[in-house]
Write an enzyme that holds these catalytic residues in place. Structure first.
Site, mmCIF file in Angstrom:
data_model
loop_
_atom_site.group_PDB
_atom_site.id
_atom_site.type_symbol
_atom_site.label_atom_id
_atom_site.label_comp_id
_atom_site.label_asym_id
_atom_site.label_seq_id
_atom_site.Cartn_x
_atom_site.Cartn_y
_atom_site.Cartn_z
ATOM 1 N N GLU A 166 0.811 -1.218 0.000
ATOM 2 C CA GLU A 166 0.000 0.000 0.000
ATOM 3 C C GLU A 166 0.843 1.266 0.000
ATOM 4 O O GLU A 166 0.553 2.197 0.769
ATOM 5 C CB GLU A 166 -0.941 -0.024 1.206
ATOM 6 C CG GLU A 166 -0.263 0.026 2.601
ATOM 7 C CD GLU A 166 0.104 -1.324 3.181
ATOM 8 O OE1 GLU A 166 0.199 -2.307 2.412
ATOM 9 O OE2 GLU A 166 0.304 -1.407 4.413
ATOM 10 N N HIS A 215 -7.988 -4.173 -1.045
ATOM 11 C CA HIS A 215 -7.233 -4.263 0.202
ATOM 12 C C HIS A 215 -6.208 -3.130 0.291
ATOM 13 O O HIS A 215 -6.131 -2.424 1.294
ATOM 14 C CB HIS A 215 -6.548 -5.624 0.308
ATOM 15 C CG HIS A 215 -5.780 -5.801 1.589
ATOM 16 N ND1 HIS A 215 -6.323 -6.350 2.721
ATOM 17 C CD2 HIS A 215 -4.512 -5.463 1.911
ATOM 18 C CE1 HIS A 215 -5.424 -6.355 3.683
ATOM 19 N NE2 HIS A 215 -4.303 -5.820 3.217
ATOM 20 N N GLU A 216 -5.442 -2.966 -0.769
ATOM 21 C CA GLU A 216 -4.395 -1.936 -0.733
ATOM 22 C C GLU A 216 -5.009 -0.544 -0.661
ATOM 23 O O GLU A 216 -4.499 0.338 0.038
ATOM 24 C CB GLU A 216 -3.476 -2.060 -1.952
ATOM 25 C CG GLU A 216 -2.882 -3.446 -2.177
ATOM 26 C CD GLU A 216 -2.265 -4.075 -0.937
ATOM 27 O OE1 GLU A 216 -1.762 -3.330 -0.072
ATOM 28 O OE2 GLU A 216 -2.311 -5.316 -0.822
ATOM 29 N N HIS A 219 -6.064 0.425 2.800
ATOM 30 C CA HIS A 219 -4.951 0.880 3.636
ATOM 31 C C HIS A 219 -4.771 2.404 3.590
ATOM 32 O O HIS A 219 -4.095 2.964 4.456
ATOM 33 C CB HIS A 219 -3.639 0.237 3.177
ATOM 34 C CG HIS A 219 -3.342 -1.073 3.833
ATOM 35 N ND1 HIS A 219 -3.302 -1.227 5.195
ATOM 36 C CD2 HIS A 219 -3.047 -2.299 3.315
ATOM 37 C CE1 HIS A 219 -2.997 -2.491 5.484
ATOM 38 N NE2 HIS A 219 -2.847 -3.158 4.364
ATOM 39 N N GLU A 227 -3.791 -4.309 9.739
ATOM 40 C CA GLU A 227 -4.283 -5.344 8.820
ATOM 41 C C GLU A 227 -5.689 -5.864 9.129
ATOM 42 O O GLU A 227 -6.442 -6.173 8.216
ATOM 43 C CB GLU A 227 -3.290 -6.508 8.764
ATOM 44 C CG GLU A 227 -1.918 -6.108 8.213
ATOM 45 C CD GLU A 227 -1.962 -5.556 6.795
ATOM 46 O OE1 GLU A 227 -3.012 -5.667 6.126
ATOM 47 O OE2 GLU A 227 -0.932 -4.991 6.357
ATOM 48 N N ASP A 277 8.689 -9.616 11.236
ATOM 49 C CA ASP A 277 7.931 -10.393 10.265
ATOM 50 C C ASP A 277 7.436 -11.721 10.833
ATOM 51 O O ASP A 277 6.606 -12.385 10.206
ATOM 52 C CB ASP A 277 8.761 -10.617 8.996
ATOM 53 C CG ASP A 277 8.722 -9.372 8.108
ATOM 54 O OD1 ASP A 277 8.029 -8.407 8.494
ATOM 55 O OD2 ASP A 277 9.368 -9.364 7.056
ATOM 56 N N TYR A 327 -4.564 -10.280 10.549
ATOM 57 C CA TYR A 327 -5.527 -10.063 9.466
ATOM 58 C C TYR A 327 -6.905 -10.615 9.833
ATOM 59 O O TYR A 327 -7.891 -9.889 9.891
ATOM 60 C CB TYR A 327 -5.046 -10.757 8.186
ATOM 61 C CG TYR A 327 -3.795 -10.167 7.573
ATOM 62 C CD1 TYR A 327 -3.886 -9.242 6.547
ATOM 63 C CD2 TYR A 327 -2.534 -10.543 8.002
ATOM 64 C CE1 TYR A 327 -2.754 -8.701 5.958
ATOM 65 C CE2 TYR A 327 -1.392 -10.011 7.429
ATOM 66 C CZ TYR A 327 -1.505 -9.088 6.402
ATOM 67 O OH TYR A 327 -0.383 -8.558 5.833
HETATM 68 ZN ZN LIG Z 1 -2.539 -5.205 4.146
#
Ligand SMILES: [Zn+2]
Length: 636
Positions: free
Chosen positions: A303, A327-328, A331, A350, A408, A416
């Site tokens: 994004e 989705h992007e 954001h 998310e 990460d 999510y």
């Molecule tokens: Zn995302």
């Protein structure tokens, strides 16, 4: 970041959830040619963000003026980063994040100063110490990137779509910006930026900023982002790129050979921005453009403000994947506008974005459609909870604890899907109208700011849930945010369309010829449900019957292809293998690569195939994908 793909096919629309798991372990340990300082432990840092070595909690990083040269032949970025600071707490030094950068010189208010670069800390890189005084304003660092820069993928011409020119792109989330810019690299630290980027003549440069729409003769491009953003949204792409407009505020960039297809595919993006605005208020970033990258892009989409980076695997030729962009785009509110303060609060980016994205889809395609997304997401949540509970149940809390770890590690389906389902529960509990009004106010009240989980819960407590002890009690917020697994009050979506799919699958398993199944109006999501719920291993004969009827091996839809190839490996259905190899040679998304290679690694014969194919195609994958696949395939 991430990727939820929705697929329209003429009137049909298909949608699919794509989650990427970035797993990176930093192993390089380059000694610096400057005075070494004993490495500090990651957990001894100041501030609440344990993944930045900077002291930007004490010194404001107001503006970045970047002046860089991109050497495509040497695969190196070099130049200077000029930071405007406000040393409001009178610190004696400024500390910045770097990762595999060579520092050439440092200036404070025009005077060259000595500096110090620490030994690298695993995951985090090396702190750069610069002496400053309370009146210091301008700090300039001249530097070069290293060959281990985790944000950068340098593509040779043969790795691009047109195969004529080299290509470079960045992926800065979560903490990779420091591998191409010396910066205060935490999501809670915002700054404005301007940039001058020199690239080889004939190539175009694009950033997460105001962008050119055509190439110029000089090869030097200037950028401006006057809205403060965190470092993980710094982005750069360089290549033989061309632009095509969609409407007065949206458009698409791609390689020349891809631009017409991309323009066709993204026809509805303008309408999607309008839909998002109707839900949660104005789009505040000016333009919204999409850049289609070469196939090696390791994720579905990123994004980057004003310019979403996306995978070419959504260019299916029938607009069937265009809604990945939802989705992007979402954001632009959740993440870019209101940003998680630390990576422990990742669900604030998310979970909100997944929820928002499904609301956009519901608006554009109807409730029975978005219900399919919710159900597939719920299945992913169950799988993630089962996997993560074995090793570290706390990784299934919404509020993560990533101290001393690679951020990460938190990129699982939990932030999510558990996040989105928590918001769905709140919506169901207080009612949609009330929740929508709350969300619109929340985005407005926190625009261009960062927020912790705790600050959000406190805000909700004093607004939405004020004087509503009944809702508060039934939500059981602590179980969601600070508890493991899936709470008992987790909402489930309607199953209307999937019940029909399940009935057809049962018919197939009871030997109804596939051609007689009622599949005619199915979208990608129905096909995914059909295949996902098959018994663990089908016979080669069953695979062949399905393939004859539905041509799965030859599908141009990468979501279905990936699932089908996993099933083919499991069933040793060899007629699919040549197409599977083509798929593995051209696609760089970890969401696809990891399950497929992972399935091969389960049998001795498969291991041989995985090693052979991976060695052949490893060079086509992004460093982030290489890191996780090396672990999976080469280090076993
Ligand atoms: Zn995302």
């Amino acid at each position: 970041m991430l990727t939820f793909a929705f697929y329209t096919n003429s009137d049909m629309l298909r949608n699919i959830v794509i989650i990427l798991i970035a797993v990176l372990a930093l192993t390089s340990c380059h000694k610096r040619n400057v005075k070494n300082v004993k490495a500090k432990k990651a957990d001894s840092m100041v501030g609440i963000d344990v993944h930045t070595l900077s002291n930007a909690d004490s010194i404001d990083m107001q503006h970045l003026d970047l002046d860089i040269n991109v050497d495509m032949a040497k695969k190196q970025i070099s130049g200077c980063a000029l930071w405007t600071i406000n040393n409001r707490t009178k610190q004696k030094e400024l500390k910045l994040d770097t990762y595999d950068l060579t520092i050439d010189s440092v200036y404070v208010d025009g005077q060259k100063v000595p500096y110090q670069l620490d030994s690298p800390i695993k995951f985090l890189g090396s702190a750069l110490h610069i002496p400053v005084s309370s009146s210091s304003k301008m700090v300039k660092i001249c530097y070069r990137t290293g060959k281990d820069a985790r944000a950068l993928q340098w593509l040779d011409p043969q790795q691009t779509y047109d195969k004529k020119y080299p290509f470079l792109y960045t992926q800065s989330e979560s903490i990779y910006a420091r591998s191409w810019i010396p910066c205060a690299d935490g999501p809670g630290i915002r700054f404005t930026y301007s940039a001058k980027v020199s690239v080889p003549k004939g190539l175009m440069a694009l950033m997460s900023a105001t962008n050119p729409q055509e190439k110029n003769d000089s090869g030097t491009y200037r950028f401006n982002m006057e809205i403060p953003i965190p470092a993980y949204l710094m982005a750069l792409a360089v290549g033989d790129i061309t632009f095509s407009s969609i409407d007065d505020r949206t458009g698409v960039y791609a390689e020349p050979g891809m631009i017409e297809k991309a323009r066709y595919e993204f026809e509805d993006v303008g309408r999607m921005v309008n839909t998002a605005e109707q839900l949660y208020g104005p789009y505040r970033w000016g333009r919204y453009d999409v850049l289609v990258l070469p196939p090696g892009f390791p994720i579905g989409g990123m994004e980057n403000p004003r310019l979403t980076f996306c995978t070419p695997t959504i260019i299916a030729g029938d607009r069937s994947l265009v809604s990945l962009i939802a989705h992007e785009l979402a954001h632009s509110w959740s993440g870019n506008l209101v940003t998680n303060a630390t990576w422990d609060d990742f669900w604030m980016n998310e979970g909100f974005t997944d929820y928002f994205e499904r609301r956009i889809v519901e608006q554009m395609l109807g409730k029975s459609y978005s219900d399919m997304l919710w159900e597939l997401g719920y299945q992913d949540l169950v799988t993630a909870v089962n996997d993560l509970s074995k090793e570290n149940p706390k990784d299934t809390w919404l509020k993560l604890d990533l101290k001393g770890r690679d951020p990460d590690d938190g990129l699982t389906d939990i932030p999510y899907e558990k996040g989105a389902h928590f918001l769905k529960l709140i919506e169901n509990t207080v009612g949609r109208d009330r929740f929508d009004q709350f969300l619109a106010k929340y985005f407005d009240a926190h625009a261009f700011k960062t927020i912790t989980t705790e600050a959000f819960l406190a805000y909700m407590d004093t607004t939405l849930l004020k004087d509503d002890s009944v809702s508060k009690k039934s939500l059981d917020i602590n179980a969601w945010v600070y508890g493991p697994g899936i709470p008992a009050n987790c909402p489930r979506a309607g199953q209307e369309r999937f019940m029909k799919v399940d009935a057809e699958r049962i018919k197939f398993l009871n030997d109804t010829p596939p051609a007689n199944l009622a599949t005619v109006d199915w979208t990608t999501h129905e096909w995914l449900q059909f295949l996902r719920q098959m018994p663990p291993a089908l016979s080669s004969n069953q695979m062949a019957r399905l393939d004859d009827a539905f041509r799965f091996t030859k599908t141009g839809n990468s979501e279905i292809a990936d699932l089908w190839f996993v099933m083919a490996v499991r069933a040793n259905y060899t007629p699919a293998f040549p197409e599977m190899e083509t798929f593995l040679s051209s696609v760089g998304r970890r969401k696809f690569l990891e399950p497929l290679y992972g399935e091969m690694m389960k049998t001795p014969h498969g291991v041989e195939m995985a090693v052979r194919l991976y060695q052949k195609y490893r060079k086509n994958y992004h460093p982030l994908a290489q890191e996780s696949l090396d672990k999976l395939i080469l280090k076993k």
